[in-house]
Design a protein around this motif. Structure first.
Motif, PDB file in Angstrom:
ATOM      1  N   PHE A   7       8.933  -0.895  -7.826  1.00  0.00           N
ATOM      2  CA  PHE A   7       9.887  -1.651  -8.005  1.00  0.00           C
ATOM      3  C   PHE A   7      11.220  -1.094  -8.745  1.00  0.00           C
ATOM      4  O   PHE A   7      12.759  -1.331  -8.455  1.00  0.00           O
ATOM      5  CB  PHE A   7       9.043  -3.057  -8.253  1.00  0.00           C
ATOM      6  N   ALA A   8      10.973  -0.685  -9.603  1.00  0.00           N
ATOM      7  CA  ALA A   8      12.271   0.039 -10.419  1.00  0.00           C
ATOM      8  C   ALA A   8      12.865   1.469  -9.029  1.00  0.00           C
ATOM      9  O   ALA A   8      14.151   1.204  -9.334  1.00  0.00           O
ATOM     10  CB  ALA A   8      11.744   0.990 -11.769  1.00  0.00           C
ATOM     11  N   GLN A   9      11.648   1.852  -9.021  1.00  0.00           N
ATOM     12  CA  GLN A   9      12.346   3.282  -8.013  1.00  0.00           C
ATOM     13  C   GLN A   9      13.590   2.085  -6.579  1.00  0.00           C
ATOM     14  O   GLN A   9      14.781   2.802  -6.345  1.00  0.00           O
ATOM     15  CB  GLN A   9      11.019   3.903  -7.577  1.00  0.00           C
ATOM     16  N   PHE A  10      12.746   0.967  -6.290  1.00  0.00           N
ATOM     17  CA  PHE A  10      13.719   1.251  -5.095  1.00  0.00           C
ATOM     18  C   PHE A  10      14.984   0.236  -5.098  1.00  0.00           C
ATOM     19  O   PHE A  10      15.649   0.537  -4.574  1.00  0.00           O
ATOM     20  CB  PHE A  10      12.887  -0.716  -4.552  1.00  0.00           C
ATOM     21  N   ARG A  37       1.035  -1.352  -0.247  1.00  0.00           N
ATOM     22  CA  ARG A  37      -0.092  -0.391  -0.235  1.00  0.00           C
ATOM     23  C   ARG A  37       1.053   1.031   0.214  1.00  0.00           C
ATOM     24  O   ARG A  37       1.983   1.086   0.463  1.00  0.00           O
ATOM     25  CB  ARG A  37      -0.938  -0.174   1.351  1.00  0.00           C
ATOM     26  N   ARG A  38       0.110   2.351  -0.436  1.00  0.00           N
ATOM     27  CA  ARG A  38       1.102   3.615  -0.359  1.00  0.00           C
ATOM     28  C   ARG A  38       2.033   3.886   0.881  1.00  0.00           C
ATOM     29  O   ARG A  38       3.104   4.372   1.157  1.00  0.00           O
ATOM     30  CB  ARG A  38       0.201   4.559  -0.105  1.00  0.00           C
ATOM     31  N   SER A  39       1.288   3.302   2.819  1.00  0.00           N
ATOM     32  CA  SER A  39       1.690   3.457   3.499  1.00  0.00           C
ATOM     33  C   SER A  39       3.045   2.711   3.669  1.00  0.00           C
ATOM     34  O   SER A  39       3.937   3.080   4.471  1.00  0.00           O
ATOM     35  CB  SER A  39       1.293   3.451   4.595  1.00  0.00           C
ATOM     36  N   ASP A  40       2.876   1.476   2.838  1.00  0.00           N
ATOM     37  CA  ASP A  40       3.900   0.459   3.111  1.00  0.00           C
ATOM     38  C   ASP A  40       5.062   1.239   2.054  1.00  0.00           C
ATOM     39  O   ASP A  40       6.345   0.950   2.105  1.00  0.00           O
ATOM     40  CB  ASP A  40       3.617  -0.857   2.522  1.00  0.00           C
ATOM     41  N   LEU A  41       5.180   1.836   0.949  1.00  0.00           N
ATOM     42  CA  LEU A  41       5.940   2.514   0.071  1.00  0.00           C
ATOM     43  C   LEU A  41       6.832   3.679   0.309  1.00  0.00           C
ATOM     44  O   LEU A  41       8.591   2.924   0.931  1.00  0.00           O
ATOM     45  CB  LEU A  41       5.616   3.034  -1.230  1.00  0.00           C
ATOM     46  N   GLU A  42       5.895   4.195   1.773  1.00  0.00           N
ATOM     47  CA  GLU A  42       6.981   5.358   2.284  1.00  0.00           C
ATOM     48  C   GLU A  42       8.046   3.979   2.953  1.00  0.00           C
ATOM     49  O   GLU A  42       9.157   4.524   3.557  1.00  0.00           O
ATOM     50  CB  GLU A  42       5.617   5.792   2.786  1.00  0.00           C
ATOM     51  N   GLU A  43       7.217   3.339   3.912  1.00  0.00           N
ATOM     52  CA  GLU A  43       7.825   2.198   5.437  1.00  0.00           C
ATOM     53  C   GLU A  43       9.320   2.196   4.091  1.00  0.00           C
ATOM     54  O   GLU A  43      10.769   1.765   4.776  1.00  0.00           O
ATOM     55  CB  GLU A  43       7.050   1.542   5.926  1.00  0.00           C
ATOM     56  N   MET A  44       8.805   1.414   3.460  1.00  0.00           N
ATOM     57  CA  MET A  44       9.792   0.652   2.476  1.00  0.00           C
ATOM     58  C   MET A  44      11.156   1.077   2.021  1.00  0.00           C
ATOM     59  O   MET A  44      12.455   1.195   2.031  1.00  0.00           O
ATOM     60  CB  MET A  44       9.550  -0.001   0.931  1.00  0.00           C
ATOM     61  N   ARG A  45      10.747   2.818   1.516  1.00  0.00           N
ATOM     62  CA  ARG A  45      11.876   4.093   0.983  1.00  0.00           C
ATOM     63  C   ARG A  45      12.431   4.548   2.732  1.00  0.00           C
ATOM     64  O   ARG A  45      13.583   4.344   2.199  1.00  0.00           O
ATOM     65  CB  ARG A  45      10.667   4.890   0.835  1.00  0.00           C
ATOM     66  N   PHE A  50      21.802   3.338  -5.991  1.00  0.00           N
ATOM     67  CA  PHE A  50      22.816   4.199  -6.239  1.00  0.00           C
ATOM     68  C   PHE A  50      22.774   4.875  -4.699  1.00  0.00           C
ATOM     69  O   PHE A  50      24.656   4.943  -3.933  1.00  0.00           O
ATOM     70  CB  PHE A  50      21.990   5.510  -7.369  1.00  0.00           C
ATOM     71  N   ALA A  51      22.515   4.099  -4.141  1.00  0.00           N
ATOM     72  CA  ALA A  51      23.063   3.904  -2.553  1.00  0.00           C
ATOM     73  C   ALA A  51      24.311   3.723  -2.388  1.00  0.00           C
ATOM     74  O   ALA A  51      25.129   3.275  -1.808  1.00  0.00           O
ATOM     75  CB  ALA A  51      21.506   4.007  -1.532  1.00  0.00           C
ATOM     76  N   ALA A 102      13.713  -8.363   0.519  1.00  0.00           N
ATOM     77  CA  ALA A 102      15.250  -9.228   1.170  1.00  0.00           C
ATOM     78  C   ALA A 102      15.994  -9.616  -0.506  1.00  0.00           C
ATOM     79  O   ALA A 102      16.588  -9.409   0.138  1.00  0.00           O
ATOM     80  CB  ALA A 102      14.104 -10.298   2.178  1.00  0.00           C
ATOM     81  N   GLN A 103      14.830  -9.702  -1.076  1.00  0.00           N
ATOM     82  CA  GLN A 103      15.219 -10.864  -2.245  1.00  0.00           C
ATOM     83  C   GLN A 103      16.223  -9.703  -2.734  1.00  0.00           C
ATOM     84  O   GLN A 103      16.854 -10.087  -3.623  1.00  0.00           O
ATOM     85  CB  GLN A 103      14.010 -11.197  -3.357  1.00  0.00           C
ATOM     86  N   LEU A 104      15.910  -8.567  -3.566  1.00  0.00           N
ATOM     87  CA  LEU A 104      16.820  -7.216  -3.551  1.00  0.00           C
ATOM     88  C   LEU A 104      17.798  -7.003  -3.277  1.00  0.00           C
ATOM     89  O   LEU A 104      18.732  -7.434  -3.612  1.00  0.00           O
ATOM     90  CB  LEU A 104      16.453  -5.851  -3.593  1.00  0.00           C
ATOM     91  N   GLY A 105      18.094  -7.103  -1.797  1.00  0.00           N
ATOM     92  CA  GLY A 105      19.427  -7.308  -0.635  1.00  0.00           C
ATOM     93  C   GLY A 105      20.091  -8.020  -1.463  1.00  0.00           C
ATOM     94  O   GLY A 105      21.269  -8.155  -1.835  1.00  0.00           O
ATOM     95  N   GLU A 106      19.532  -9.244  -1.442  1.00  0.00           N
ATOM     96  CA  GLU A 106      19.902 -10.893  -1.651  1.00  0.00           C
ATOM     97  C   GLU A 106      20.805 -10.388  -3.240  1.00  0.00           C
ATOM     98  O   GLU A 106      22.402 -10.858  -3.445  1.00  0.00           O
ATOM     99  CB  GLU A 106      20.103 -11.926  -1.590  1.00  0.00           C
ATOM    100  N   PHE A 107      20.221 -10.020  -3.954  1.00  0.00           N
ATOM    101  CA  PHE A 107      20.198  -9.933  -5.324  1.00  0.00           C
ATOM    102  C   PHE A 107      21.919  -8.741  -5.401  1.00  0.00           C
ATOM    103  O   PHE A 107      22.719  -9.657  -6.214  1.00  0.00           O
ATOM    104  CB  PHE A 107      19.365  -9.602  -6.479  1.00  0.00           C
ATOM    105  N   VAL A 108      21.658  -8.115  -5.141  1.00  0.00           N
ATOM    106  CA  VAL A 108      22.690  -6.432  -5.183  1.00  0.00           C
ATOM    107  C   VAL A 108      24.246  -6.636  -4.269  1.00  0.00           C
ATOM    108  O   VAL A 108      25.081  -6.782  -4.955  1.00  0.00           O
ATOM    109  CB  VAL A 108      22.098  -5.693  -4.376  1.00  0.00           C
ATOM    110  N   HIS A 109      23.436  -8.015  -3.620  1.00  0.00           N
ATOM    111  CA  HIS A 109      24.973  -8.379  -2.678  1.00  0.00           C
ATOM    112  C   HIS A 109      25.334  -9.877  -4.134  1.00  0.00           C
ATOM    113  O   HIS A 109      26.919  -9.018  -3.805  1.00  0.00           O
ATOM    114  CB  HIS A 109      24.768  -8.890  -1.497  1.00  0.00           C
TER     115      HIS A 109
END
Lengths: 460, 289
Positions: free
Chosen positions: A299-302, A221-229, A308-309, A444-451
């Protein structure tokens, strides 16, 4: 149910909700409970939390399960005796009017206890759905919120706060927060009611949401997206810390004679410890190509924010966004740039990337190869982000194969569950034959992949 | 067996007397850590008082604080014990000729040649001890393995001397910034406490307690601004340490009223990123020069 049964059931429920609670931790919890007094529910909660929850993101899940297993009150509670469900479609009834007046008052004063009582009352009187078949719950947060409609009270609340001497922005924020709090209380109370009726163990699986790092991008949801960010920077920091460690572990280069001899003086000339020159870390050039059309935009934004971080881990990063045309957005990500600004300019670039506004992977890939084909060389890796849903248009498979062939590595990240690949207009399976496709549904999956991408590989 | 705190209420009162304001969960967990004799793992953002809690426990119970600061590359020799080989070498050279090897051999592996490091010192002490293992997430995974023996049985095995067990179990506090996941084995042995940002009321009390001579009205204004800053999307949200620093700054500048101009001038004390400062200035509608 005996106390021990309740404890065992609670621990089981936590396990089924995804918290790895071991037998030893369960025993710890019992010995902790032996040493505190049970008159206060929050004490019991804190004792359980200290012994069973070892990771902060799981705390939300823990609290939800705890509220189901150790409910605040039973039925309508002592104060709520005589709260009869108001039957029929009484959206305009006098009872509702009175209730909304009381709610407006409680919201204006911000009295937490009053709000909690009103939430119980809201579910008891306006959330009942009697006469439903067995197995269906007879309480609904949705129904009571629809009838009470607390969001319609926001305006009046803001006016009240303004009269109290708050500036407009702050008043709106406070009002939004209080109404959100009330909504949350009603949802919690409906869960409690349902659990009471059907047994706690049946409710946990259905009503407890996954923790934020396991929540699907597409279901957020929208609030979730903010928390994810907010989670992106801590995630990047954790990844960076992990990477430095791994790089240091592999840093043993050739023998450094001078430092070894110098160190051996301390041990009487015997070189007990050898010292080595550091190896030069290898840095990958990264080209990110992302679909920013509606369904997969977040998804693309995250992914872009995370990449870039972690910029220091890469040599050079270039990012392109597309819908049916391609735009370069690398400049948006200046070092030290503000997250909110970056998100705004990304959103703006999405409109530039759309010529006709319908996702067309084939056209986007062809345009990319024509205009920015030189971005990809033997030193760079290609990362494509998208769900591969191309509105049944031409896929330009040879173009992608050519791009992937020129790059050092190529991956495709897909935010959809693997079982949806190739269904409907998804060309995920066909693209997957050309470029290795990875499922990436949550942080979690995104972090694993980037790593995995930036990890120093031994054979390179 | 030492009793550290009588009850959660006692923990709260004595920590308060030591200058540390707890919330209920913190007091309860501190009490449990003492009562169950289990290590306490504290996680949370920088500057919310994780290390300070360990110090406050030491002050409140009259125990001595032994601190092990963790860093990358920390090893057994720095954390546990080390043989003083220079001294051993001297001993061998001094006794050359007139003593049998077996005698010298027994002699150089005795207490005299042992250099104790924080973990071993904390275990061998007879007086009440608070052992603080700070920033445990900075160490390598191997050090965690080393901690396991110490944390579960409070004993250390030295091959030449045998096993040293604690005569009196120390109150162990581990702190972590969560820059890395600790292993399940370590977490399982610990009680867990997450320290977050306090609510406005407690923060006002903390600031007023830490900075004597500050006006109550300024404290209220300051905490209001800090709470608003935490709601923004910032790279590093200000924590309690920053609030206290800010309060000290305001006292030093003799500010009696925290108006927008003062906020704009002193924002650098609370926000340490340029982009964060710009964002805050925009959101709070400050007139920046």
């Amino acid at each position: 149910m005996s106390l021990l049964d309740t404890h065992i059931g609670f621990v089981e429920a936590l396990r089924s909700a995804g918290l790895p609670v071991s037998l030893a931790e369960g025993l710890d919890a019992i010995s902790a409970l032996e040493r505190v007094r049970w008159h206060d529910r929050e004490t019991v909660r804190a004792a359980y939390a200290a012994t069973l929850v070892k990771r902060q993101p799981q705390r939300v899940t823990f609290d939800a399960v705890f509220d189901i297993w150790f409910p605040r009150l039973v039925g309508s509670g002592v104060a709520g005796d005589g709260l009869e469900p108001v039957a029929g479609p009484q959206d305009t009834g006098a009872a509702l009017e009175r209730f909304r007046e009381a709610l407006a008052e409680a919201l204006a004063s911000g009295d937490a206890q009053a709000l909690q009582d009103l939430a119980v009352e809201a579910v008891a009187r306006f959330g009942a759905m009697p006469g439903r078949g067995p197995g269906l719950s007879s309480w609904s947060a949705y129904t009571s919120l629809q009838r009470v409609a607390p969001s319609e009270l926001v305006e009046g609340l803001v006016r009240g706060l303004l009269a109290g001497g708050m500036d407009p922005e702050q008043a709106e924020r406070v009002a939004g927060r209080r109404v959100g709090e009330f909504t949350r209380l009603v949802e919690g109370d409906a869960r409690r009611r349902i659990a009471e009726e059907k047994g706690a163990e049946h409710v946990v699986g259905a009503t407890v949401r996954p923790t934020i790092d396991r929540l699907d991008f597409t279901a957020a949801r929208r609030s979730d997206l903010e928390e994810m960010r907010r989670e992106i920077y801590p995630l990047a920091r954790r990844l960076a810390a992990r990477l430095t460690k791994e790089q240091h572990a592999r840093r043993r280069g050739p023998l450094d004679v001078r430092r070894t001899v110098r160190a051996s003086i301390a041990t009487g000339g015997v070189p007990l410890e050898t010292h080595h020159r550091p190896k030069r870390p290898h840095r990958t050039d990264l080209v990110v190509l992302c679909d920013v059309s509606g369904s997969v935009a977040s998804f693309a934004q995250f992914t872009l924010l995370l990449v870039f971080a972690l910029r220091e881990a890469f040599g050079n990063v270039r990012a392109f966004t597309f819908v049916d045309d391609v735009v370069e957005v690398s400049d948006t990500f200046r070092p030290g740039a503000d997250v909110v600004e970056v998100m705004e300019s990304l959103a703006a670039s999405a409109s530039q990337a759309a010529l006709w506004g319908r996702t067309n992977y084939g056209r986007a890939l062809t345009r990319f190869a024509e205009e920015h084909g030189d971005a990809i060389g033997p030193r760079s890796s290609l990362l494509v982000l998208g769900d591969g849903r191309s509105n049944y248009s031409d896929l330009a498979l040879p173009v992608l194969a050519d791009l992937a062939g020129r790059a050092r590595h190529a991956w495709w990240l897909n935010p959809e569950h693997r079982r949806h690949w190739g269904t409907g207009d998804s060309a995920a399976d066909r693209y997957g034959e050309v470029v290795p496709m990875v499922e990436c549904r949550n942080l979690a999956q995104l972090g694993e992949f980037v790593h995995e991408v930036v990890r120093p590989h031994p054979t390179r | 067996m030492t009793t550290w705190f009588e009850s959660p209420g006692d923990a709260s009162a004595r920590l308060r007397a030591a200058g540390y304001l707890t919330d209920d969960a913190t007091a309860l967990t501190a009490y449990l850590a003492g009562a169950l004799e289990k290590p306490l793992l504290i996680e949370g953002p920088a500057g919310v008082g994780k290390t300070e809690l360990a110090k406050a426990v030491a002050r409140a119970t009259g125990a001595e604080l032994v601190r092990l600061q963790c860093y990358e590359g920390l090893d057994e020799a720095r954390a546990l014990y080390e043989w003083n080989y220079k001294k051993q070498l001297l001993r061998i050279q001094a006794s050359q000729g007139d003593a049998a090897w077996s005698e010298v051999h027994d002699d150089i592996f005795t207490e005299e040649f042992l250099l104790t490091r924080p973990l071993l010192s904390a275990i061998r002490r007879d007086e009440p001890t608070v052992l603080l293992i700070d920033e445990v997430d900075k160490t390598d995974v191997e050090v965690e393995g080393l901690l396991l023996e110490v944390l579960s049985d409070f004993q250390v095995t030295i091959p030449e001397l045998g096993t040293v067990s604690a005569t009196r179990r120390p109150f162990v506090v581990l702190t972590s910034n969560a820059s890395r996941e600790l292993s399940e084995a370590v977490k399982r042995r610990c009680l867990f406490l997450h320290l977050g940002y306090p609510d406005a009321e407690r923060e006002r009390a903390i600031v007023a307690g830490q900075v004597p001579g500050i006006d109550d009205r300024v404290v209220a204004q300051l905490v209001d601004v800090v709470v608003r800053l935490r709601e923004l999307e910032l790279k590093k949200a200000p924590s309690i340490a920053e609030s206290v620093d800010w309060a000290r700054t305001l006292v030093a500048l003799q500010v009696g009223d925290l108006d927008e101009a003062t906020v704009a001038r002193t924002l650098g004390v609370v926000l340490k990123h340029a982009s964060d400062q710009q964002r805050a200035a925009r959101e709070l509608k400050l007139a920046t020069g």
